[in-house]
Design a protein around this motif. Structure first.
Motif, PDB file in Angstrom:
ATOM      1  N   SER A 195       0.819  -1.207   0.000  1.00 42.15           N
ATOM      2  CA  SER A 195       0.000   0.000   0.000  1.00 42.15           C
ATOM      3  C   SER A 195       0.857   1.264   0.000  1.00 42.15           C
ATOM      4  CB  SER A 195      -0.927   0.000   1.221  1.00 42.15           C
ATOM      5  OG  SER A 195      -1.821  -1.089   1.191  1.00 42.15           O
ATOM      6  N   ALA A 196       1.958   1.221   0.729  1.00 42.32           N
ATOM      7  CA  ALA A 196       2.792   2.416   0.877  1.00 42.32           C
ATOM      8  C   ALA A 196       3.701   2.660  -0.320  1.00 42.32           C
ATOM      9  CB  ALA A 196       3.642   2.303   2.145  1.00 42.32           C
ATOM     10  N   THR A 197       4.133   1.600  -1.017  1.00 45.38           N
ATOM     11  CA  THR A 197       5.174   1.756  -2.025  1.00 45.38           C
ATOM     12  C   THR A 197       4.787   1.285  -3.419  1.00 45.38           C
ATOM     13  OG1 THR A 197       6.136  -0.453  -1.633  1.00 45.38           O
ATOM     14  CG2 THR A 197       6.903   1.359  -0.215  1.00 45.38           C
ATOM     15  N   GLY A 198       3.712   0.497  -3.549  1.00 43.83           N
ATOM     16  CA  GLY A 198       3.388  -0.099  -4.840  1.00 43.83           C
ATOM     17  C   GLY A 198       4.235  -1.313  -5.170  1.00 43.83           C
ATOM     18  N   ILE A 199       5.026  -1.789  -4.215  1.00 43.82           N
ATOM     19  CA  ILE A 199       5.886  -2.952  -4.394  1.00 43.82           C
ATOM     20  C   ILE A 199       5.249  -4.123  -3.646  1.00 43.82           C
ATOM     21  CG2 ILE A 199       8.171  -3.939  -3.945  1.00 43.82           C
ATOM     22  CD1 ILE A 199       9.232  -1.016  -4.034  1.00 43.82           C
ATOM     23  N   ASP A 200       4.971  -5.214  -4.354  1.00 43.01           N
ATOM     24  CA  ASP A 200       4.227  -6.341  -3.803  1.00 43.01           C
ATOM     25  C   ASP A 200       5.142  -7.558  -3.723  1.00 43.01           C
ATOM     26  OD1 ASP A 200       2.422  -8.251  -3.062  1.00 43.01           O
ATOM     27  OD2 ASP A 200       1.128  -8.072  -4.821  1.00 43.01           O
ATOM     28  N   ILE A 201       5.682  -7.829  -2.539  1.00 44.46           N
ATOM     29  CA  ILE A 201       6.562  -8.976  -2.330  1.00 44.46           C
ATOM     30  C   ILE A 201       5.870  -9.928  -1.359  1.00 44.46           C
ATOM     31  CG2 ILE A 201       8.870  -9.769  -1.704  1.00 44.46           C
ATOM     32  CD1 ILE A 201       9.864  -6.915  -1.972  1.00 44.46           C
ATOM     33  N   HIS A 202       5.590 -11.132  -1.810  1.00 44.29           N
ATOM     34  CA  HIS A 202       4.983 -12.110  -0.918  1.00 44.29           C
ATOM     35  C   HIS A 202       5.979 -12.440   0.193  1.00 44.29           C
ATOM     36  CE1 HIS A 202       3.263 -15.822   0.624  1.00 44.29           C
ATOM     37  NE2 HIS A 202       2.151 -15.535  -0.039  1.00 44.29           N
ATOM     38  N   PRO A 203       5.516 -12.553   1.441  1.00 46.92           N
ATOM     39  CA  PRO A 203       6.460 -12.801   2.537  1.00 46.92           C
ATOM     40  C   PRO A 203       7.187 -14.136   2.434  1.00 46.92           C
ATOM     41  CG  PRO A 203       4.187 -12.969   3.302  1.00 46.92           C
ATOM     42  CD  PRO A 203       4.143 -12.365   1.931  1.00 46.92           C
ATOM     43  N   GLY A 204       6.673 -15.052   1.610  1.00 54.10           N
ATOM     44  CA  GLY A 204       7.373 -16.321   1.434  1.00 54.10           C
ATOM     45  C   GLY A 204       8.555 -16.247   0.493  1.00 54.10           C
ATOM     46  N   ALA A 205       8.650 -15.195  -0.318  1.00 55.29           N
ATOM     47  CA  ALA A 205       9.752 -15.078  -1.279  1.00 55.29           C
ATOM     48  C   ALA A 205      11.087 -14.962  -0.551  1.00 55.29           C
ATOM     49  CB  ALA A 205       9.535 -13.865  -2.176  1.00 55.29           C
ATOM     50  N   ARG A 206      12.107 -15.621  -1.103  1.00 59.85           N
ATOM     51  CA  ARG A 206      13.437 -15.609  -0.490  1.00 59.85           C
ATOM     52  C   ARG A 206      14.334 -14.632  -1.236  1.00 59.85           C
ATOM     53  NH1 ARG A 206      14.877 -21.819  -0.799  1.00 59.85           N
ATOM     54  NH2 ARG A 206      16.973 -20.924  -0.583  1.00 59.85           N
ATOM     55  N   LEU A 207      14.746 -13.571  -0.537  1.00 60.74           N
ATOM     56  CA  LEU A 207      15.634 -12.572  -1.119  1.00 60.74           C
ATOM     57  C   LEU A 207      17.006 -12.697  -0.484  1.00 60.74           C
ATOM     58  CD1 LEU A 207      13.423  -9.326  -1.266  1.00 60.74           C
ATOM     59  CD2 LEU A 207      13.472 -11.286  -2.825  1.00 60.74           C
ATOM     60  N   GLY A 208      18.037 -12.755  -1.319  1.00 62.42           N
ATOM     61  CA  GLY A 208      19.395 -12.833  -0.822  1.00 62.42           C
ATOM     62  C   GLY A 208      19.876 -11.502  -0.266  1.00 62.42           C
ATOM     63  N   ALA A 209      21.178 -11.401  -0.054  1.00 60.89           N
ATOM     64  CA  ALA A 209      21.772 -10.177   0.486  1.00 60.89           C
ATOM     65  C   ALA A 209      21.983  -9.146  -0.613  1.00 60.89           C
ATOM     66  CB  ALA A 209      23.102 -10.508   1.160  1.00 60.89           C
ATOM     67  N   SER A 210      22.060  -7.885  -0.209  1.00 57.90           N
ATOM     68  CA  SER A 210      22.406  -6.776  -1.107  1.00 57.90           C
ATOM     69  C   SER A 210      21.437  -6.660  -2.279  1.00 57.90           C
ATOM     70  CB  SER A 210      23.843  -6.938  -1.620  1.00 57.90           C
ATOM     71  OG  SER A 210      24.754  -7.001  -0.552  1.00 57.90           O
ATOM     72  N   ILE A 211      20.143  -6.678  -1.974  1.00 57.22           N
ATOM     73  CA  ILE A 211      19.104  -6.507  -2.987  1.00 57.22           C
ATOM     74  C   ILE A 211      18.831  -5.021  -3.184  1.00 57.22           C
ATOM     75  CG2 ILE A 211      16.687  -6.983  -3.572  1.00 57.22           C
ATOM     76  CD1 ILE A 211      18.477  -9.433  -3.637  1.00 57.22           C
ATOM     77  N   PHE A 212      18.699  -4.604  -4.447  1.00 57.43           N
ATOM     78  CA  PHE A 212      18.376  -3.216  -4.749  1.00 57.43           C
ATOM     79  C   PHE A 212      17.164  -3.187  -5.668  1.00 57.43           C
ATOM     80  CE2 PHE A 212      19.721   0.786  -7.280  1.00 57.43           C
ATOM     81  CZ  PHE A 212      18.846   1.569  -6.549  1.00 57.43           C
ATOM     82  N   ILE A 213      16.069  -2.615  -5.165  1.00 53.61           N
ATOM     83  CA  ILE A 213      14.872  -2.397  -5.974  1.00 53.61           C
ATOM     84  C   ILE A 213      14.813  -0.915  -6.295  1.00 53.61           C
ATOM     85  CG2 ILE A 213      12.357  -2.575  -6.077  1.00 53.61           C
ATOM     86  CD1 ILE A 213      12.512  -4.873  -4.096  1.00 53.61           C
ATOM     87  N   ASP A 214      15.109  -0.554  -7.530  1.00 46.22           N
ATOM     88  CA  ASP A 214      15.214   0.849  -7.925  1.00 46.22           C
ATOM     89  C   ASP A 214      13.865   1.351  -8.447  1.00 46.22           C
ATOM     90  OD1 ASP A 214      16.259   3.308  -8.387  1.00 46.22           O
ATOM     91  OD2 ASP A 214      17.635   2.703  -9.979  1.00 46.22           O
ATOM     92  N   HIS A 215      13.440   2.492  -7.955  1.00 43.82           N
ATOM     93  CA  HIS A 215      12.121   3.075  -8.260  1.00 43.82           C
ATOM     94  C   HIS A 215      11.026   2.167  -7.688  1.00 43.82           C
ATOM     95  CE1 HIS A 215      14.190   5.988 -10.683  1.00 43.82           C
ATOM     96  NE2 HIS A 215      14.705   5.022 -11.447  1.00 43.82           N
ATOM     97  N   GLY A 216      10.830   0.996  -8.251  1.00 41.96           N
ATOM     98  CA  GLY A 216      10.067  -0.037  -7.572  1.00 41.96           C
ATOM     99  C   GLY A 216       8.597  -0.136  -7.878  1.00 41.96           C
ATOM    100  N   THR A 217       7.946   0.945  -8.294  1.00 41.06           N
ATOM    101  CA  THR A 217       6.506   0.895  -8.489  1.00 41.06           C
ATOM    102  C   THR A 217       6.109  -0.245  -9.423  1.00 41.06           C
ATOM    103  OG1 THR A 217       6.372   3.294  -8.202  1.00 41.06           O
ATOM    104  CG2 THR A 217       4.480   2.209  -9.207  1.00 41.06           C
ATOM    105  N   GLY A 218       5.168  -1.075  -8.991  1.00 38.40           N
ATOM    106  CA  GLY A 218       4.683  -2.158  -9.824  1.00 38.40           C
ATOM    107  C   GLY A 218       5.486  -3.432  -9.769  1.00 38.40           C
ATOM    108  N   VAL A 219       6.529  -3.503  -8.950  1.00 43.17           N
ATOM    109  CA  VAL A 219       7.282  -4.747  -8.805  1.00 43.17           C
ATOM    110  C   VAL A 219       6.416  -5.779  -8.079  1.00 43.17           C
ATOM    111  CG1 VAL A 219       9.206  -5.843  -7.568  1.00 43.17           C
ATOM    112  CG2 VAL A 219       9.595  -3.761  -8.887  1.00 43.17           C
ATOM    113  N   VAL A 220       6.384  -7.012  -8.600  1.00 43.98           N
ATOM    114  CA  VAL A 220       5.644  -8.119  -7.989  1.00 43.98           C
ATOM    115  C   VAL A 220       6.583  -9.320  -7.896  1.00 43.98           C
ATOM    116  CG1 VAL A 220       3.686  -9.697  -8.188  1.00 43.98           C
ATOM    117  CG2 VAL A 220       3.438  -7.305  -8.912  1.00 43.98           C
ATOM    118  N   ILE A 221       6.725  -9.861  -6.705  1.00 43.70           N
ATOM    119  CA  ILE A 221       7.574 -11.040  -6.492  1.00 43.70           C
ATOM    120  C   ILE A 221       6.734 -12.081  -5.763  1.00 43.70           C
ATOM    121  CG2 ILE A 221       9.690 -11.929  -5.450  1.00 43.70           C
ATOM    122  CD1 ILE A 221      10.891  -9.156  -5.659  1.00 43.70           C
TER     123      ILE A 221
END
Length: 314
Positions: A195-221
């Motif tokens: 709601s705050a950012t327009g970035i939709d990441i399911h809490p089950g998704a596994r993200l490694g270290a040093s992740i960079f999401i630039d701008h970000g609007t509309g990202v879905v993982i």
């Protein structure tokens, strides 16, 4: 006064208050839908759902505890900063405990028990013990954003002002809670970030270290996506499922791995859609607006033109 308002006033003055709605019939219809025709309530006594508003306060206090000089105050000494962190952390964990307990009992068929509360305490303690690890991951994400964005001028600018960083803070917290078993609370935290950012990441998704999401609007993982270390993702990228396998009754089978694996040091440019349980090899670059449903070897450069014919290593 409008003509409609004048007419209503005249009717009210002449006959008393005129009912505008047939509330009794509507309420009865909703009761029939709720209790009989379309009942979705679990068996057992009434239970309180987790509160999005309360979880927002929990996230605020946690973020202040993790980064007190950025989200808290700037005039701390060594002792006062620890006291501030302790106060914020205590408030956050107390609030989180209540929401975890609500989440566990809300989806339970039976009545809340002492065991539910004990489990919630254990889960919240396990979460708290991992907070230094979460902060370390977040600092690696912060450094990746500073290195990866030539427009970034300072760490505070990224930490406070970048929506990708806000979304990752929420995700690191939500992912840990998800793995510990607080799935409903984790999902609500993910939706706060969405709601705050327009970035939709399911809490089950596994993200490694040093992740960079630039701008970000509309990202879905998606839920079963795996993202390696030092991956850079731009706006409107989707790491999604290509199709949903079904059982003999035609119902979607839940829990299957259905989202992409993105290996280390991959760059995914704006608008790319990567679907299914495919592997994007390390050090590859996925161009903008690419629609990708096949594995990509390491060190590849994939554009719209190359994906139409074949994936070409660079």
């Amino acid at each position: 006064m409008s003509r409609v308002a004048e007419d209503v006033k005249q009717d009210t003055d002449r006959d008393g208050p005129a009912p505008l709605w047939d509330l009794g019939t509507i309420v009865a219809g909703l009761r029939e839908s709720r209790d009989v025709a379309h009942n979705i309530w679990q068996r057992g006594p009434n239970r309180r759902a987790p509160s999005r508003e309360a979880l927002a306060e929990v996230l605020k206090s946690l973020t202040e505890a993790l980064f007190p000089r950025h989200y808290g105050r700037s005039d701390f000494g060594t002792e006062s900063i620890d006291a501030f962190v302790e106060g914020k952390l205590g408030a956050a964990l107390d609030g989180l405990l209540e929401q975890v307990y609500r989440g566990q009992t809300f989806v339970s068929d039976g009545a809340p028990t002492e065991r539910h509360f004990e489990d919630a305490v254990t889960l919240t303690r396990d979460f708290a013990a991992r907070l230094p690890e979460i902060r370390g991951r977040l600092v690696s994400d912060l450094r990746a954003a500073f290195v990866g964005d030539p427009a970034a001028t300072s760490f505070p600018e990224i930490l406070i002002g970048y929506p990708g960083m806000v979304a990752i803070i929420h995700h690191r917290v939500a992912h840990l809670l998800y793995n510990l078993g607080a799935t409903m609370v984790a999902r609500l935290i993910a939706e706060l970030a969405h709601s705050a950012t327009g970035i939709d990441i399911h809490p089950g998704a596994r993200l490694g270290a040093s992740i960079f999401i630039d701008h970000g609007t509309g990202v879905v993982i998606g839920e079963t996506a795996i993202v390696g270390d030092r991956v850079r993702i731009y706006q409107a990228v989707t790491l999604g499922a290509r199709h949903f396998p079904t059982d003999h009754e035609g119902k979607a089978i839940k829990g299957n791995a259905r989202h992409p694996i993105i290996e280390d040091d991959v760059i995914i440019y704006a608008g790319a859609t990567i679907l299914g349980r495919i592997v994007v090899g390390s050090r590859s670059t996925i161009g903008g607006n690419v629609w990708l449903t096949e594995d990509v070897p390491p060190n590849s450069f994939v554009t719209q033109a190359s994906v139409r014919s074949k994936i070409s290593p660079r």
